[in-house]
Design an enzyme around this catalytic site. Structure first.
Site, short mmCIF file in Angstrom:
data_model
loop_
_atom_site.label_atom_id
_atom_site.label_comp_id
_atom_site.label_asym_id
_atom_site.label_seq_id
_atom_site.Cartn_x
_atom_site.Cartn_y
_atom_site.Cartn_z
N GLY A 281 -5.06 -2.36 4.97
CA GLY A 281 -4.22 -3.46 4.51
C GLY A 281 -4.85 -4.82 4.74
NE ARG A 282 -6.77 -4.46 10.82
CZ ARG A 282 -6.25 -3.25 10.88
NH1 ARG A 282 -5.17 -2.97 10.19
NH2 ARG A 282 -6.80 -2.31 11.64
CE LYS B 19 -3.76 2.02 2.71
NZ LYS B 19 -4.77 1.78 3.74
CG HIS C 267 -2.68 -35.95 16.52
ND1 HIS C 267 -2.77 -37.25 16.94
CD2 HIS C 267 -3.69 -35.77 15.63
CE1 HIS C 267 -3.77 -37.85 16.31
NE2 HIS C 267 -4.35 -36.97 15.51
CD GLU D 281 -2.25 -5.22 11.41
OE1 GLU D 281 -1.29 -6.01 11.45
OE2 GLU D 281 -2.62 -4.69 10.35
CD GLU E 232 9.29 -5.90 7.27
OE1 GLU E 232 9.05 -4.78 6.76
OE2 GLU E 232 8.94 -6.20 8.42
CE LYS F 53 4.49 -1.23 7.98
NZ LYS F 53 3.60 -0.84 6.89
C1 G6Q Z 1 -2.68 -4.04 7.74
C2 G6Q Z 1 -1.50 -3.40 8.23
C3 G6Q Z 1 -0.20 -4.06 7.86
C4 G6Q Z 1 0.23 -3.78 6.42
C5 G6Q Z 1 1.67 -4.22 6.24
C6 G6Q Z 1 2.17 -3.96 4.84
O1 G6Q Z 1 -3.81 -3.66 7.94
O2 G6Q Z 1 -1.50 -2.06 7.90
O3 G6Q Z 1 -0.24 -5.44 8.05
O4 G6Q Z 1 -0.60 -4.43 5.52
O5 G6Q Z 1 2.48 -3.55 7.17
O6 G6Q Z 1 2.05 -2.61 4.52
P1 G6Q Z 1 2.21 -2.13 3.04
O7 G6Q Z 1 1.13 -2.74 2.21
O8 G6Q Z 1 2.13 -0.64 3.07
O9 G6Q Z 1 3.56 -2.62 2.57
#
Ligand code: G6Q
Length: 550
Positions: free
Chosen positions: A267-268, A206, A384, A353, A212, A516
Site C-alpha cells: 500500500g505505502r 487494495k 516558529h 509502517e 473507512e 482494522k
Molecule cells: C500500507 C498499509 C495501509 C493501507 C491502508 C488502506 O502499506 O497497508 O496503510 O494502505 O490500510 O488499505 P486498502 O488500500 O486495502 O484500503
C-alpha cells in the site's frame, strides 16, 4: 542468524562511537577544509549534503563495512528480481517494476509481470486522457471537472502528497480532493464543493474492505444517486483501483471501470501503480510517467552505485549511526517548499509502517532499536513552532532539510524575494544547528543591548546554543515530476536498507491489520448490537459513556 550486534563490524562501530561521541562538527570542518566535497553526493542536479553529521571518514568506512556485512547488494538484487522478500506474507516487493523503463522481464510465480503493468498503465493513460480531453462525460453530458479520491493510508497519502507537490503541472480546469477519514466531516465538506454532474469518484483500496474507505464510498454513492436517481449512472462517476475484483463488482462498479494492481505492491509503495490514477488525471499522464522516470533513475543509482557513493545507502547508514549508537530516536523531515507540506506525513507512513517493528525476519525479538519516529513540517512554519526543541531540547533530532533552488511561483515586483528568504532560512537553520552559539559569542552579542553585566550573565545560559546538532540537506533545481520521483525513491530505498541492517521485514504491516480487526469488534458495541461487557474496565466504561451521551 547471528545477531548483528555480535558482528565485528558492529563492535568496531561501538568502539568508534565511544571515541568520537563528543567530537564537535565545527572542529571537523576546521580540520578538513574539503569536508563538503568529501561528504556530499549528486545525482544530476539532485545534491545530498551529509557533511553536517557527526561522522568522520572512519565512521563512513565502518558504516560501509556494516552495509557489506549485511549483504546489501544481494538484497537489492533479490528485491528488484521479484524474489519473495516479504516473507511473512510470502510476497514479492516490486514497486520498482512499476516504474521500470526497461524491457527486462521480472518473473513472479512463473509469469512476467511487465506485460500486466504495461497493460494497466495503458488503461490509466487512455482513461486519464478521456477525462482530460472531455470525451468521458458525466450523466448529464458534462465534462468532468472534479476528482475525489476516496482511500486511506497507502491508497491516499502518496497520491495526495504528489498532487499537492506538483500542482503547478496540474490541469487548470480540474479540482482534486482526497477523502480519507471516516469522520463524516471529511466527506461532507468535500461534497459541499462538488457538483454531482461533473464529479468523478475514484475508490482506491487494495483490499476493497477497509472500513473507512468503503463507508465513505457508499456514502458518496448515496449522495450521487440522490441527484442522479438512476443506478446505471454510477458507472459514469465511480471507478475503482483495487486487487479485489469481486468486492468491486459487489459495490456496483463494472470490471471495465476497474484498474487493477497486484499483491506484490505494498500500500505505502503503491502510488506508482494504478493507485496513482488521480495523479495521472490531475497532472496528466506524461507527468505521471516523468515521476516514474525520476524514480527509475534513483533505482538505477541505488542498484549500481557502490556503497560509498550510494545516496540511499549513505542516508540509511547515517540514520543507523544515530538511532543505534547515539540513541537519537526521532527524525525530522523539513521540506522548505509549501508544495511538499504533505511529505512529512507521507514519509511518516512509509518509514514507520515499514520499520516500526520489534520482531525480526526470523520471528525473534530484535536486539537493537529499529525505525525512528518520523515527524516534521514545511519550513519556515516549523521554525516558529517546534525548532526550539531541535535547537535547545534535551533530545537530539537529526533533520533532513529539503529544498528546490528555483520556485514555480513569481510574485512580480517581489521577484524571487520570497524564495530567497525561504532558502536563506534553511541554510541559516542547518548552519546554526551545527555551529551553535558559544557563551562568548552570546556575551558579545548581549554587550550592545544596554543590559547590565548581571543581567547579561543571567541570560547567557538561555541564549547560548550547544550546537553539534546534525542534519542532511537535499537540494535540487526545481520541484519537477522527475525530482519528486527521485526524492520518493530515495527514501523508499533508505527505508529498505535500514530494514536489512535490522533484519526486519519492511514490507508487512501487522499493526495496521490489528487496528482494522479491533475496530470491527468495538463497532457493534457502540451501535448497541451487542451488550456484553467484553473488554477491560476502562474500555467498557468509555463505550457506556459514549452510548449514554450520543
Ligand atoms: C500500507 C498499509 C495501509 C493501507 C491502508 C488502506 O502499506 O497497508 O496503510 O494502505 O490500510 O488499505 P486498502 O488500500 O486495502 O484500503
Amino acid at each position: 542468524m547471528t545477531k548483528i550486534t555480535d558482528s565485528a563490524e558492529w563492535k568496531a562501530l561501538e568502539k568508534h562511537y565511544n571515541e568520537i561521541k563528543n567530537t564537535e562538527m565545527r572542529d571537523l570542518f576546521d580540520d578538513d577544509k574539503d569536508r563538503f566535497n568529501n561528504f556530499h553526493l549528486n545525482l544530476d542536479d539532485f545534491l545530498v549534503d551529509f557533511s553536517k553529521n557527526r561522522i568522520t571518514k572512519t565512521t563512513s568506512k565502518l558504516l560501509n563495512d556494516l552495509a557489506g556485512k549485511v549483504k546489501i547488494d544481494d538484497w537489492k538484487k533479490k528485491q528488484f528480481s521479484g524474489e519473495k522478500i516479504n516473507n511473512t506474507e510470502n510476497r514479492a516487493v516490486l514497486h520498482t517494476a512499476l516504474r521500470s523503463q526497461d524491457e527486462q522481464p521480472i518473473i513472479v510465480d512463473g509469469l512476467d509481470v511487465k506485460p500486466e503493468i504495461k497493460k494497466t498503465l495503458e488503461q490509466v493513460k487512455s482513461f486519464s486522457e478521456s477525462i482530460n480531453n472531455g470525451t468521458w462525460k458525466g450523466y448529464t453530458g458534462k465534462k468532468i471537472n472534479t476528482i475525489v479520491n476516496i482511500g486511506i493510508g497507502g491508497s491516499d497519502l502518496g497520491p495526495a502528497m504528489v498532487c499537492k507537490a506538483l500542482k503547478p503541472y496540474a490541469h487548470k480546469d480540474l479540482n482534486i480532493h482526497f477523502v480519507s477519514n471516516v469522520d463524516a466531516a471529511d466527506l461532507s465538506l468535500t461534497l459541499e464543493q462538488c457538483d454531482p454532474e461533473t464529479t468523478l469518484f475514484i475508490v482506491a483500496s487494495k483490499t476493497f474492505t477497509t472500513q473507512e474507505t468503503m463507508t465513505n464510498a457508499f456514502s458518496a454513492r448515496h449522495w450521487f444517486l440522490s441527484h442522479a436517481k438512476n443506478n446505471q449512472e454510477v458507472a459514469k462517476h465511480f471507478v475503482a483501483v483495487s486487487t479485489n475484483l469481486k468486492k468491486v463488482e459487489e459495490f456496483g462498479i463494472h470490471e471495465k471501470n476497474m484498474f487493477i494492481f497486484w499483491d506484490w505492491v505494498g500500500g505505502r509503495y503503491s502510488l506508482w501503480s494504478a493507485i496513482g490514477l488521480s495523479i495521472a488525471i490531475y497532472l496528466g499522464f506524461d507527468n505521471f510517467k516523468q515521476l516514474h522516470h525520476g524514480a527509475y533513475e534513483m533505482d538505477q543509482h541505488f542498484l549500481n552505485a557502490p556503497i560509498e557513493k550510494n545516496i540511499p545507502v549513505q542516508l540509511a547508514l547515517i540514520g543507523v549511526w544515530y538511532i543505534n549508537f547515539f540513541k537519537f530516536n526521532t527524525q525530522a523531515i523539513l521540506p522548505y517548499d509549501q508544495g511538499l507540506s504533505l511529505l512529512p506525513s507521507y514519509l511518516q507512513q512509509a518509514d514507520m509502517e515499514s520499520n516500526g517493528k520489534f520482531i525480526d525476519r526470523d520471528g525473534h525479538r530484535v536486539c537493537v532499536e529499529t525505525g525512528p519516529v518520523i515527524w516534521g513540517e514545511s519550513g519556515t512554519n516549523g521554525q516558529h513552532a517546534f525548532y526550539q526543541l531541535i535547537h535547545q531540547g534535551t533530545q537530539f533530532v537529526p533533520c533532513d532539510f529539503i529544498m528546490p533552488i528555483k520556485s514555480h511561483y513569481d510574485l512580480g515586483e517581489q521577484k524571487n524575494t520570497h524564495h530567497k528568504i525561504l532558502m536563506s532560512n534553511l541554510i541559516a537553520q542547518s548552519q546554526s544547528l551545527m555551529m551553535g552559539k558559544s557563551i562568548d559569542e552570546a556575551r558579545a552579542e548581549l554587550l550592545n543591548t544596554g543590559l547590565s553585566d548581571d543581567e547579561i550573565e543571567s541570560l547567557l545560559p538561555h541564549c547560548s546554543f550547544e550546537g553539534n546538532r546534525p542534519s542532511n540537506t537535499i537540494l535540487f533545481e526545481k520541484l519537477t515530476p522527475i525530482n519528486l520521483g527521485r526524492l520518493i525513491a530515495l527514501y523508499e530505498h533508505k527505508i529498505f536498507v535500514q530494514g536489512i541492517i535490522w533484519n526486519i521485514n519492511s514490507f508487512d504491516q501487522w499493526g495496521v491489520e490489528y487496528g482494522k480487526q479491533i475496530a470491527r469488534l468495538v463497532l457493534p458495541k457502540i451501535k448497541g448490537e451487542r451488550t456484553s461487557s467484553c473488554f477491560d474496565g476502562s474500555t467498557n466504561n468509555l463505550i457506556d459513556y459514549i452510548k449514554k451521551n450520543c
